[in-house]
Design a protein around this motif. Structure first.
Motif, PDB file in Angstrom:
ATOM      1  N   ARG A   1     -87.202 -28.404 -52.557  1.00 22.81           N
ATOM      2  CA  ARG A   1     -85.984 -28.131 -51.785  1.00 22.81           C
ATOM      3  C   ARG A   1     -85.947 -29.002 -50.520  1.00 22.81           C
ATOM      4  O   ARG A   1     -84.919 -29.538 -50.155  1.00 22.81           O
ATOM      5  N   GLU A   2     -87.096 -29.156 -49.871  1.00 25.16           N
ATOM      6  CA  GLU A   2     -87.168 -29.998 -48.670  1.00 25.16           C
ATOM      7  C   GLU A   2     -86.988 -31.474 -49.039  1.00 25.16           C
ATOM      8  O   GLU A   2     -86.291 -32.216 -48.343  1.00 25.16           O
ATOM      9  N   ALA A   3     -87.600 -31.893 -50.164  1.00 29.01           N
ATOM     10  CA  ALA A   3     -87.485 -33.281 -50.603  1.00 29.01           C
ATOM     11  C   ALA A   3     -86.046 -33.629 -50.972  1.00 29.01           C
ATOM     12  O   ALA A   3     -85.612 -34.766 -50.775  1.00 29.01           O
ATOM     13  N   ARG A   4     -85.314 -32.671 -51.482  1.00 28.18           N
ATOM     14  CA  ARG A   4     -83.895 -32.904 -51.789  1.00 28.18           C
ATOM     15  C   ARG A   4     -83.056 -32.910 -50.524  1.00 28.18           C
ATOM     16  O   ARG A   4     -82.129 -33.706 -50.386  1.00 28.18           O
ATOM     17  N   ALA A   5     -83.383 -32.023 -49.606  1.00 24.10           N
ATOM     18  CA  ALA A   5     -82.577 -31.863 -48.393  1.00 24.10           C
ATOM     19  C   ALA A   5     -82.598 -33.100 -47.498  1.00 24.10           C
ATOM     20  O   ALA A   5     -81.634 -33.340 -46.772  1.00 24.10           O
ATOM     21  N   ILE A   6     -83.676 -33.879 -47.551  1.00 23.54           N
ATOM     22  CA  ILE A   6     -83.744 -35.041 -46.652  1.00 23.54           C
ATOM     23  C   ILE A   6     -83.099 -36.297 -47.239  1.00 23.54           C
ATOM     24  O   ILE A   6     -83.007 -37.310 -46.562  1.00 23.54           O
TER      25      ILE A   6
ATOM     26  N   GLU B   1     -93.144 -57.389 -64.500  1.00 21.85           N
ATOM     27  CA  GLU B   1     -91.792 -57.022 -64.094  1.00 21.85           C
ATOM     28  C   GLU B   1     -91.668 -55.507 -63.937  1.00 21.85           C
ATOM     29  O   GLU B   1     -90.990 -55.025 -63.025  1.00 21.85           O
ATOM     30  N   LEU B   2     -92.324 -54.757 -64.788  1.00 22.17           N
ATOM     31  CA  LEU B   2     -92.329 -53.303 -64.657  1.00 22.17           C
ATOM     32  C   LEU B   2     -92.885 -52.909 -63.296  1.00 22.17           C
ATOM     33  O   LEU B   2     -92.302 -52.089 -62.581  1.00 22.17           O
ATOM     34  N   GLY B   3     -94.011 -53.498 -62.932  1.00 21.80           N
ATOM     35  CA  GLY B   3     -94.616 -53.216 -61.631  1.00 21.80           C
ATOM     36  C   GLY B   3     -93.692 -53.548 -60.476  1.00 21.80           C
ATOM     37  O   GLY B   3     -93.579 -52.784 -59.510  1.00 21.80           O
ATOM     38  N   ARG B   4     -93.017 -54.689 -60.561  1.00 19.09           N
ATOM     39  CA  ARG B   4     -92.069 -55.064 -59.493  1.00 19.09           C
ATOM     40  C   ARG B   4     -90.905 -54.075 -59.438  1.00 19.09           C
ATOM     41  O   ARG B   4     -90.473 -53.661 -58.360  1.00 19.09           O
ATOM     42  N   ALA B   5     -90.396 -53.711 -60.604  1.00 20.37           N
ATOM     43  CA  ALA B   5     -89.207 -52.847 -60.660  1.00 20.37           C
ATOM     44  C   ALA B   5     -89.464 -51.469 -60.067  1.00 20.37           C
ATOM     45  O   ALA B   5     -88.583 -50.906 -59.404  1.00 20.37           O
ATOM     46  N   ILE B   6     -90.655 -50.922 -60.279  1.00 18.00           N
ATOM     47  CA  ILE B   6     -90.892 -49.562 -59.759  1.00 18.00           C
ATOM     48  C   ILE B   6     -91.026 -49.534 -58.242  1.00 18.00           C
ATOM     49  O   ILE B   6     -90.946 -48.477 -57.642  1.00 18.00           O
ATOM     50  N   GLU B   7     -91.184 -50.679 -57.629  1.00 18.54           N
ATOM     51  CA  GLU B   7     -91.328 -50.735 -56.173  1.00 18.54           C
ATOM     52  C   GLU B   7     -90.029 -51.080 -55.442  1.00 18.54           C
ATOM     53  O   GLU B   7     -90.045 -51.344 -54.249  1.00 18.54           O
TER      54      GLU B   7
ATOM     55  N   PRO C   1     -88.137 -44.328 -49.945  1.00 17.97           N
ATOM     56  CA  PRO C   1     -88.422 -44.526 -48.516  1.00 17.97           C
ATOM     57  C   PRO C   1     -88.274 -43.239 -47.695  1.00 17.97           C
ATOM     58  O   PRO C   1     -89.008 -43.032 -46.732  1.00 17.97           O
ATOM     59  N   VAL C   2     -87.369 -42.375 -48.092  1.00 18.50           N
ATOM     60  CA  VAL C   2     -87.158 -41.120 -47.370  1.00 18.50           C
ATOM     61  C   VAL C   2     -88.239 -40.109 -47.740  1.00 18.50           C
ATOM     62  O   VAL C   2     -88.857 -39.486 -46.885  1.00 18.50           O
ATOM     63  N   ARG C   3     -88.482 -39.942 -49.031  1.00 19.04           N
ATOM     64  CA  ARG C   3     -89.468 -38.954 -49.480  1.00 19.04           C
ATOM     65  C   ARG C   3     -90.899 -39.344 -49.127  1.00 19.04           C
ATOM     66  O   ARG C   3     -91.762 -38.472 -48.996  1.00 19.04           O
ATOM     67  N   ALA C   4     -91.172 -40.607 -48.968  1.00 19.02           N
ATOM     68  CA  ALA C   4     -92.517 -41.055 -48.600  1.00 19.02           C
ATOM     69  C   ALA C   4     -92.957 -40.450 -47.270  1.00 19.02           C
ATOM     70  O   ALA C   4     -94.152 -40.238 -47.047  1.00 19.02           O
ATOM     71  N   THR C   5     -92.011 -40.123 -46.415  1.00 17.05           N
ATOM     72  CA  THR C   5     -92.351 -39.530 -45.118  1.00 17.05           C
ATOM     73  C   THR C   5     -92.968 -38.145 -45.269  1.00 17.05           C
ATOM     74  O   THR C   5     -93.604 -37.651 -44.337  1.00 17.05           O
ATOM     75  N   LEU C   6     -92.809 -37.515 -46.420  1.00 19.77           N
ATOM     76  CA  LEU C   6     -93.373 -36.189 -46.673  1.00 19.77           C
ATOM     77  C   LEU C   6     -94.846 -36.248 -47.093  1.00 19.77           C
ATOM     78  O   LEU C   6     -95.511 -35.225 -47.181  1.00 19.77           O
ATOM     79  N   VAL C   7     -95.336 -37.456 -47.393  1.00 19.34           N
ATOM     80  CA  VAL C   7     -96.717 -37.635 -47.846  1.00 19.34           C
ATOM     81  C   VAL C   7     -97.438 -38.514 -46.824  1.00 19.34           C
ATOM     82  O   VAL C   7     -97.330 -39.741 -46.865  1.00 19.34           O
ATOM     83  N   PRO C   8     -98.160 -37.901 -45.889  1.00 20.61           N
ATOM     84  CA  PRO C   8     -98.755 -38.667 -44.784  1.00 20.61           C
ATOM     85  C   PRO C   8     -99.672 -39.820 -45.203  1.00 20.61           C
ATOM     86  O   PRO C   8     -99.769 -40.800 -44.486  1.00 20.61           O
ATOM     87  N   CYS C   9    -100.310 -39.732 -46.355  1.00 21.22           N
ATOM     88  CA  CYS C   9    -101.229 -40.798 -46.782  1.00 21.22           C
ATOM     89  C   CYS C   9    -100.556 -41.799 -47.726  1.00 21.22           C
ATOM     90  O   CYS C   9    -101.228 -42.653 -48.312  1.00 21.22           O
TER      91      CYS C   9
ATOM     92  N   GLY D   1    -105.390 -54.314 -57.141  1.00 22.14           N
ATOM     93  CA  GLY D   1    -104.862 -55.081 -58.260  1.00 22.14           C
ATOM     94  C   GLY D   1    -103.808 -54.416 -59.110  1.00 22.14           C
ATOM     95  O   GLY D   1    -103.502 -54.884 -60.212  1.00 22.14           O
ATOM     96  N   SER D   2    -103.196 -53.341 -58.609  1.00 24.05           N
ATOM     97  CA  SER D   2    -102.133 -52.726 -59.409  1.00 24.05           C
ATOM     98  C   SER D   2    -100.958 -53.693 -59.525  1.00 24.05           C
ATOM     99  O   SER D   2    -100.761 -54.567 -58.685  1.00 24.05           O
ATOM    100  N   LEU D   3    -100.181 -53.506 -60.563  1.00 22.36           N
ATOM    101  CA  LEU D   3     -98.993 -54.332 -60.765  1.00 22.36           C
ATOM    102  C   LEU D   3     -97.805 -53.782 -59.983  1.00 22.36           C
ATOM    103  O   LEU D   3     -96.814 -54.469 -59.788  1.00 22.36           O
ATOM    104  N   GLY D   4     -97.918 -52.530 -59.572  1.00 28.52           N
ATOM    105  CA  GLY D   4     -96.875 -51.861 -58.806  1.00 28.52           C
ATOM    106  C   GLY D   4     -97.272 -50.417 -58.624  1.00 28.52           C
ATOM    107  O   GLY D   4     -98.017 -49.872 -59.441  1.00 28.52           O
ATOM    108  N   ALA D   5     -96.784 -49.799 -57.569  1.00 34.76           N
ATOM    109  CA  ALA D   5     -97.134 -48.411 -57.292  1.00 34.76           C
ATOM    110  C   ALA D   5     -95.955 -47.721 -56.635  1.00 34.76           C
ATOM    111  O   ALA D   5     -95.151 -48.360 -55.952  1.00 34.76           O
ATOM    112  N   ALA D   6     -95.872 -46.404 -56.849  1.00 37.43           N
ATOM    113  CA  ALA D   6     -94.741 -45.662 -56.306  1.00 37.43           C
ATOM    114  C   ALA D   6     -95.070 -44.177 -56.209  1.00 37.43           C
ATOM    115  O   ALA D   6     -96.053 -43.699 -56.778  1.00 37.43           O
ATOM    116  N   LEU D   7     -94.208 -43.481 -55.518  1.00 38.11           N
ATOM    117  CA  LEU D   7     -94.253 -42.031 -55.436  1.00 38.11           C
ATOM    118  C   LEU D   7     -93.767 -41.484 -56.771  1.00 38.11           C
ATOM    119  O   LEU D   7     -92.849 -42.042 -57.384  1.00 38.11           O
ATOM    120  N   SER D   8     -94.345 -40.410 -57.226  1.00 37.41           N
ATOM    121  CA  SER D   8     -93.903 -39.781 -58.464  1.00 37.41           C
ATOM    122  C   SER D   8     -92.977 -38.624 -58.107  1.00 37.41           C
ATOM    123  O   SER D   8     -93.405 -37.645 -57.495  1.00 37.41           O
TER     124      SER D   8
END
Length: 153
Positions: free
Chosen positions: A19-24, A55-61, A68-76, A88-95
């Protein structure tokens, strides 16, 4: 998905309420950001079709709206995703809304190394974390027992 994709997935012990992640989330977004996200989704789908993990790795980033907004909810977040890239990951993101994060890797061994780096970064930031290096199940989602408990951190 006919592409052998390997992932590192970590879940720091950070409480994120949906609910908080949606609200922001922003109520409106600039057209250029909406177009950018839509084109990134097209590149992601085509990368899966073509088996292009780079390309998959680039696309997920490329998210300019939600992550960018939800990342603020995860301090690390910055430390963990930075560690994934350095390892060496090809790309990384919040799930989803978090706190889980994932990274794409070229092989099972690379996914294991990336998972270890992401886990170490979360621990160094002061968060207990669970991590798993895994692939995509060719059969699809179903209930099954975890076969490799040594992959958990």
């Amino acid at each position: 998905i006919p592409v052998p994709i390997h992932f590192a997935v970590v879940r720091p012990e950070v409480r994120v309420l949906t609910r908080e992640a949606r609200a922001i989330l922003p109520q409106s977004v600039p057209l250029r950001d909406a177009v950018h996200n839509a084109s990134s989704l097209a590149f992601l789908v085509d990368a899966l079709r073509a088996g292009d993990l780079m390309e998959l790795g680039r696309a997920i980033e490329q998210d300019r709206i939600v992550e960018p907004v939800r990342a603020t909810l995860v301090p690390c977040y910055d430390a963990v995703l930075g560690a994934a890239r350095e390892a060496g990951s090809l790309g990384a993101a919040l799930s989803g809304s978090g706190p889980a994060m994932f990274a794409v890797a070229e092989s099972a061994d690379a996914a294991e190394a990336v998972c270890e780096a992401m886990t170490a970064a979360a621990l160094a930031a002061g968060y207990h974390v669970t991590g798993l290096a895994c692939g995509i199940d060719p059969i699809g989602a179903r209930t099954t027992e975890l076969k490799a408990p040594e992959a958990l951190y």
